[in-house]
Every structure is written in C-alpha cells, then in structure tokens.
Design an enzyme around this catalytic site. Structure first.
Site, mmCIF file in Angstrom:
data_model
loop_
_atom_site.group_PDB
_atom_site.id
_atom_site.type_symbol
_atom_site.label_atom_id
_atom_site.label_comp_id
_atom_site.label_asym_id
_atom_site.label_seq_id
_atom_site.Cartn_x
_atom_site.Cartn_y
_atom_site.Cartn_z
ATOM 1 N N LYS A 129 0.860 -1.191 0.000
ATOM 2 C CA LYS A 129 0.000 0.000 0.000
ATOM 3 C C LYS A 129 0.893 1.236 0.000
ATOM 4 C CE LYS A 129 -4.491 0.901 0.094
ATOM 5 N NZ LYS A 129 -5.546 0.173 -0.646
ATOM 6 N N ASP A 169 -6.872 4.603 -4.832
ATOM 7 C CA ASP A 169 -7.574 4.461 -3.561
ATOM 8 C C ASP A 169 -8.232 5.816 -3.313
ATOM 9 O OD1 ASP A 169 -7.821 2.491 -1.151
ATOM 10 O OD2 ASP A 169 -7.336 4.376 -0.185
#
Length: 448
Positions: A129, A169
């Site tokens: 991430k 995201d």
C-alpha cells in the site's frame, strides 16, 4: 481485549511496542491474530519458522519527500509512502491513497490488510500500500499533475510490473493514475502494466471502475442466498459517495434493492424514493461537488449535516463504503434495533471491533472488508493479466470472472471458519483462508 493464545498474545504486545502510536495497524493485527488461535495450535511449525512474526513485519518501508509547485509558484512539501508488506505469493499489489489523514500507520494497516485480501482472490499478488498526505480536493488539474509527477519520480525507483503494481484508492482516481503513469513511462522509457486503474485507451480494464462496488454486492448476494434471502425488495443504506459507494449503489439496484442513503464527509442524504444515481455520478464524478447539492434537484429528499447519522436510517442491508472506523458500537446497536439483517464492508475496516461484536452477537450477517471489498484488487490483477498478454477482455468476461472470484471468497471463508471451529464467523474465516495460502508459500520459500 485479550488473545487466547500465549504466543500470539505476546506477539501482539511486541507489535504494539515496535509500532507505537499506530492504532489502525494495531487494530488490524489484533483482528487477524485473534482469528488465528486455532491455526497456531494446529500448526506449530508456523511458530517454529517465525511465520507469524514475519507476516506482521513489512518487508520494506519506503518514505520520501514530495516537493511540488502550486499555481502561485510556491513550493509545497508533502510526504510519500510505499509499504511493501509481503510478496510470498506474487508482486506487491495495493492502492495509493492521497488524503490529509495519511501517515505511516494508516499505510501499514492498509498494506497488512492487503496481504490477506489479495490472497483471498486466488490470484498471484502480494500485499502492499502507499500514498501521501497530499489533498487533491480544491487543487487545480495542473497542481495535481505536478504533485503526481514529483511523487512518481521517487516511487518509480521502487516499483515495476513484476515487482510492485500500485492502483488507486481514496483521492486517487483516473486523473491521478493517468498523471502517475505518464511520469513513470517518461522516466523508465517502458510501457508496461505498472499501474492498474488506467484509462481504457492506454491499458485499462473494463469493469475496473465498477469492480469494488460490484464485488461487494456479489459477495453480499452470495451470503444472502446462502441464508435463503437476496437483495430483491430490500432497502439498503450506503455510506460514502466515492467510487465504491456509487457502484455498490448501481449493482444493488440492479439486483432488485432500493438504496436510500449516501454520504460524504460533510453529511448524508436520505431519499426514500431511491437514490438518483445519475445525479450522484454527475455531482461527484463530473462536477466534484458536495452531496448536499442533491436536494436542490430532489427537494423530497433530506440532507443532514454530519455523516455518521447515516446509520440511524432504518434499512435491511448496510454497506459502509466511506472510510475506516466509520461505524461504531452505538451505531451498530441502532442498526440492529432497526432490523438490519446484513452488513458488508465496502471500505477498508469501516466497522470498529465493538460494532462487529454487536452484529455477530445479534445474528446479523457480517462480511469483513478484506473479503467483501476484494473485487477492486481482483480486477486490478485481471488488468495485469490483460497487460501481460497485450489484450483486452470484454466487459462481460471480466464481470463474470469477478462474480466467480467473490462467490469463491465467500465459500472459502465459510469453509475455513467451519474447519477451525468458528462456523458462521466470516471475519475469522476470511483471515484464516487468506493467511494459510501466504503462510504455506512463506514456508516453502525458506526464511524470507
């Protein structure tokens, strides 16, 4: 809270000590370790080989400065992050988040969750991430471009089509992905599938935009069908109005439900006639306006300040699709009192532990985020497949594969929970099913 296993409880305490002031990461680790007590007892070899110790420690943490110039010619400085958490089953895969709340602990929690989510898809992708505390809201396209180019100038040193493949995201949509991809291509002189969520005319996949929201509903429908129910005729409360919420609303409606709420960070709307999704798409995807504008066109709808009140609205199915810890124990009690039958998470870890306990103790069907919102990364992996083959699949083909993946995630989670004595606990089932695949790969590869 206590983990009923001496080794795992001690490991959790070490995680807290080594990662202070990172409550989101602590929460994510606790939830997983609590689920793995039976696994640890059945597989002492995982303890002997340090698998549990390794899986809570990122393989690599990259943190960097991101300088960029605003439209007034002033230099601004942000922080960038990429946490490459686990590559046992494939290249790191996970989104980039651009939001003021981003710090190392948030990225660590998201990367840790991504390990198990990616494993559950059945596809060969590891967990990672990244992101920045940059806020794209209110910025011009040129400011966003300059930031993305600076961010990618550093990130490009650490990623690659077979190493680490980021996606979007919160705060990173098609515009940002385009700017990031253009800078990577310029720096590396190669046109490869190093980012997913790309535009359709430069390597993107059909269904990728819809994937997380659609996948959430495919999982929810599979869960409901397993209990002799469905979306048909149900009222649905959705929080958020970003990509996940919009396409969850679209698919739930297609499956026969009536969605009556959506929200943003300022407040929420209630439309008992059913959400006008075309208007929501225009407001949020085109005009980038606040959801309060909805009532200007639909005066019969209600707008309420404060986004948390969305969970006071009576509904059959709740789909939290906004952000982490948006639904707490008291709000869960309200949903239960109002007769909710199912809650499935569209955002990453949107329910607090107290909320989850409330749902489970009252017989509410509950689907955890690492299982229910895996549709986005699953379709990202399908985009990687298409990029590798230099070929594009039809919408129907990708959608069919997505639906099958989500149904399999539900099935495998159920079976894992039952095998380890927690039948019906889909949180534990998702954690166990996701962990076992990664743990066995780590065992096979030696000390890595």
């Amino acid at each position: 809270m206590a983990i009923n296993n001496e080794y795992l409880a001690g490991l959790y305490e070490r995680v807290i000590k080594r990662n202070p002031n990172e409550p989101e990461f602590h929460q994510a680790v606790y939830e997983v370790l609590e689920s793995l007590v039976g696994v640890a007892e059945a597989h002492p070899e995982y303890i002997e080989r340090g698998v549990f110790e390794s899986i809570v420690e990122p393989e690599r943490i990259i943190k960097f400065r991101v300088p960029w110039v605003d439209d007034n010619g002033k230099v601004q400085i942000n922080r960038g992050y990429r946490i490459q958490f686990n590559s046992a089953i494939g290249p790191y895969k996970g989104g980039l988040r651009f939001h003021p709340s981003v710090y190392e602990g948030i990225i660590k929690f998201l990367g840790f969750e991504q390990i198990f989510k990616n494993s559950l898809t059945g596809l060969p992708i590891g967990g990672g991430k990244g992101g920045s505390d940059f806020n794209p809201k209110g910025k011009s396209d040129m400011e966003v471009m300059r930031f993305c180019q600076s961010f990618m100038t550093e990130l490009s040193k650490h990623i690659g089509a077979d190493t680490d493949v980021p996606a979007g995201d919160i705060g990173v949509g098609g515009r940002e992905i385009g700017f990031l991809f253009g800078q990577y291509k310029r720096l590396r002189n190669e046109n490869v599938g190093v980012l997913t969520g790309k535009g359709l005319n430069y390597g993107g996949s059909l269904v990728r935009t819809e994937a997380t929201g659609y996948g959430l509903c495919y999982y929810t429908e599979a869960m409901l069908n397993d209990h002799n129910s469905s979306f048909e005729g149900k009222t649905v409360a959705i929080s958020g109005s970003g990509n996940v919420a919009i396409y969850a609303c679209e698919k739930a409606t297609q499956l026969g439900a009536k969605v009556i709420t959506m929200s943003d960070s300022n407040g929420y709307i209630v439309d008992n006639n059913g959400i006008d999704l075309d208007l929501i798409k225009e407001l949020k995807e085109v005009q980038r306006k606040r959801i309060s504008e909805y009532v200007n066109t639909h005066p019969e709808a209600e707008y309420h300040e404060g986004c948390r009140g969305v969970w006071t609205v009576k509904c059959d199915i709740a789909l939290p699709c906004a952000t982490q810890n948006e639904l707490n124990g008291e709000e869960a009690k309200t949903l239960v009192a109002n007769g909710v039958i199912a809650v499935c998470e569209g955002a990453n870890m949107p329910s607090t532990p107290e909320a989850i306990a409330e749902f489970q103790s009252n017989g509410v069907l509950f689907g955890p985020a690492k299982a229910t919102n895996a549709g986005g990364v699953a379709t990202s992996a399908l985009e990687m497949c298409q990029n590798s083959a230099r070929y594009s699949w039809s919408f129907e083909k990708v959608d069919k594969k997505l639906k099958k993946i989500m149904e399999d995630i539900y099935k495998n989670s159920c079976e894992a929970a039952k095998k380890y004595g927690m039948e019906g606990n889909l949180v534990a089932g998702a954690n166990i099913a996701g962990f076992l695949k990664v743990a066995d790969a780590m065992m096979a590869q030696g000390i890595v």
